[in-house]
Design an enzyme around this catalytic site. Structure first.
Site, mmCIF file in Angstrom:
data_model
loop_
_atom_site.group_PDB
_atom_site.id
_atom_site.type_symbol
_atom_site.label_atom_id
_atom_site.label_comp_id
_atom_site.label_asym_id
_atom_site.label_seq_id
_atom_site.Cartn_x
_atom_site.Cartn_y
_atom_site.Cartn_z
ATOM 1 N N GLY A 172 0.832 -1.193 0.000
ATOM 2 C CA GLY A 172 0.000 0.000 0.000
ATOM 3 C C GLY A 172 0.867 1.243 0.000
ATOM 4 N N GLY A 173 0.299 2.310 0.512
ATOM 5 C CA GLY A 173 1.027 3.585 0.551
ATOM 6 C C GLY A 173 2.270 3.520 1.400
ATOM 7 N N GLY A 407 25.887 14.058 -27.024
ATOM 8 C CA GLY A 407 25.216 14.514 -25.808
ATOM 9 C C GLY A 407 25.725 13.771 -24.591
ATOM 10 N N ALA A 408 26.046 12.491 -24.785
ATOM 11 C CA ALA A 408 26.515 11.691 -23.656
ATOM 12 C C ALA A 408 27.856 12.215 -23.134
ATOM 13 C CB ALA A 408 26.630 10.225 -24.066
#
Ligand code: HXC
Length: 520
Positions: A172-173, A407-408
């Site tokens: 759950g949360g 870009g890398a």
């Protein structure tokens, strides 16, 4: 016996009962599942005799569903302080023998007290999680308790290290508290994390899945990346946590402890002079490179089984705790994809928040392309790593071993992202792209016009060689001052330790702002 002695005896008895939590039968049930109790876990985690417990007599205040008839001192969580290797830590360990470790409002108050004290004095918090989630009988009060914990996780983030160990259910949360902390470790086969269990999954999506397949340690440490570590047993988990702590400072105002070493800073590693294969498409062992650079070859890897095309982890260099980020040419050629970017970004930001310098070892052919990556937002995710390096103000030393394209190249702690000292090996290729791709773009028409296959191949080879001569080396970057030096690989350890020594006094501020807007 005097009245006072009587009262002391009653205290001792009450403590004894409190220490049994849900009682002998439930302790046996816990053991039969291969799990230790909260107190046994804390005894293993903390230095002997160092544990001081808070709130042993706290009880829940719920009156629904007959809960007022049953009160257990401590109410499902053991909290307090202790030391690990002589260093102060704050701890909470959920006690599954009391109402399945489910979270009541008072239990959350106990956890919050530990978290508040830890921030006040500047020491890490370690949470041992083993809980059925929100205590159903308490309804909204239990949810409020989670909310209080989450808020503290957020406010403590970047102030003190927060570590979550999952040693049973976490559903759950409740999973969001570990997710908000810096590191999550899961114990294989006895722990799981998911938003909803297999039964709900089946009714909502029709999918048949086991707990282990849905949220076991293997899944979260290799597929989702939710867990940074998995451990074979609870003992292994505790020893990993102790090791992790040895690399971390107590808080964001301190530096990590120095670890004296007999490994000389000037030690050379001849093996590195021949580690790069002649064939640029061939992989080599980046772990071997890391081991030969760091103190005593000791590298503590984070996220070992997740996004293995990038390696992140801690080591010491000249005794100084250092975060290491390295592309892994042995997995997907070391390409940067969504998961690798997320993994490295989180690690870089942690190191920056806690004053741990960064060593980046670069061998990256670029970003992974294609619809799967684009639809998954490689642009946003790649930007996370770019952002993380660009904002980091800790000392940053970069060594380019081989490929550093496009870009890398920029993302991997280049000079323009305020890399402090950037070195390259003579085998480095720092360019917009590799020769193959570049020749295709620049000479595609010329090559297409050539109909004789032999002549075409020869022409392509000539163009590739021209490109390689011009760009596929570190000297273009060195000539323009984009790297500080081209170094002999065998001297890498010596050079990076000296660089970090020089940078030890680095002070760099970011412009004033409320907070940044990291591309999430
Ligand atoms: C109250 C709980 C409980 C809970 C377990 N128990 N979970 N009591 N609230 N959430 C009690 C059981 O009644 C039982 O009590 C004891 O703990 C041990 O549980 P068992 O079921 O016997 O153990 P086991 O078979 O090992 O199963 C463990 C379990 C299961 C898988 C965790 O108990 C379970 O499914 N619990 C409910 C999980 C759940 O749905 N939680 C709510 C999630 S939502 P007795 O007296 O019989 O020994 C949530 C929201 C958080 O947490 C939101 C935050 C924002």
């Amino acid at each position: 016996m005097s009245i006072q002695e009587d009262k002391i005896k009653a205290l001792v008895e009450r403590r004894k009962t409190a220490k049994l939590g849900g009682g002998e039968k439930r302790i046996e049930a816990q053991h039969s599942k291969g799990k230790l109790t909260a107190r046994e876990r804390l005894a293993m985690l903390l230095d002997e005799g160092s544990f001081e417990e808070f709130d042993m007599f706290v009880q829940h205040r719920c009156t629904n569903f007959g809960m007022d008839a049953s009160h257990i001192d401590g109410d499902g969580v053991v909290t307090g302080q202790g030391t690990i290797g002589g260093r102060l830590v704050f701890v909470f360990a959920q006690d599954f023998t009391v109402n399945g470790g489910s979270l009541s409002k008072t239990m959350s108050e106990k956890i919050c007290k530990v978290m508040d004290t830890a921030v006040k004095v500047g020491a890490p918090v370690i949470g041992l999680n083993d809980s059925g989630g929100a205590r159903i009988q308490e309804g909204i009060d239990a949810l409020a308790g989670y909310g209080e914990i989450f808020e503290r996780n957020i406010l403590s983030s970047g102030v003190i290290p927060q570590i979550s160990v999952i040693m049973g259910p976490c559903a759950g949360g409740a999973v969001y508290s570990p997710a908000l902390t810096d590191f999550t470790l899961m114990v294989d086969k006895t722990s799981y994390m998911f938003l909803t269990g297999p039964t709900v999954v089946k009714s909502v999506t029709g999918e048949d899945v086991t707990q282990e397949e849905l949220g076991g340690a293997f899944v979260h440490s290799s597929k989702s990346g939710v867990a940074h570590f998995s451990a074979d047993s609870e003992e292994d988990a505790i020893s990993k946590i102790k090791k992790l702590l040895s690399f971390l400072p107590q808080n964001n105002m301190e530096e990590a402890p120095l670890l004296p070493t007999s490994d000389p800073a000037g030690r050379t590693a001849d093996y590195l002079n021949s580690v790069i294969p002649d064939n640029p498409n061939k992989a080599y062992d980046m772990y071997g490179v890391i081991a030969s650079i760091v103190d005593d070859g000791d590298f503590f890897e984070v996220h070992r089984n997740f996004a293995r095309n990038i390696i992140v982890g801690f080591a010491h260099l000249g005794g100084r705790s250092t975060g290491i980020v390295a592309n892994q040419p042995g997995v997907l050629a070391g390409v940067l994809d969504i998961n690798a970017s997320r993994k490295a970004a989180r690690f870089v930001r942690f190191c920056d928040a806690f004053n741990i310098p960064l060593l980046t070892l670069v061998d990256v052919p670029g970003f992974l392309c294609g619809t799967q990556q684009e639809y998954g937002a490689i642009i946003t995710n790649g930007a996370k790593l770019l952002y993380a390096y660009g904002e980091a103000t800790v000392p940053k030393v970069t060594v380019t071993l081989r490929k550093s394209y496009g870009g890398a190249h920029i993302v991997m702690s280049c000079k323009q992202l305020r890399g402090d000292i950037n070195y390259a090996w003579p085998s480095a290729n720092i360019a917009v792209m590799g020769a193959e791709g570049a020749v295709g773009v620049l000479y595609g028409k010329e090559l297409k016009a050539e109909t004789d296959p032999e002549k075409k191949a020869a022409l392509a080879e000539t163009r590739k060689n021209e490109y390689n001569d011009l760009f596929c080396n570190p000297y273009q970057a060195a000539q323009k001052g984009y790297i500080e030096d081209v170094i002999e690989p065998r001297n890498t350890r010596f050079r990076v330790i000296r660089a970090f020594d020089v940078l030890a006094g680095k002070r760099q501020e970011l412009p004033a702002k409320k907070h940044d807007n990291l591309p999430l």
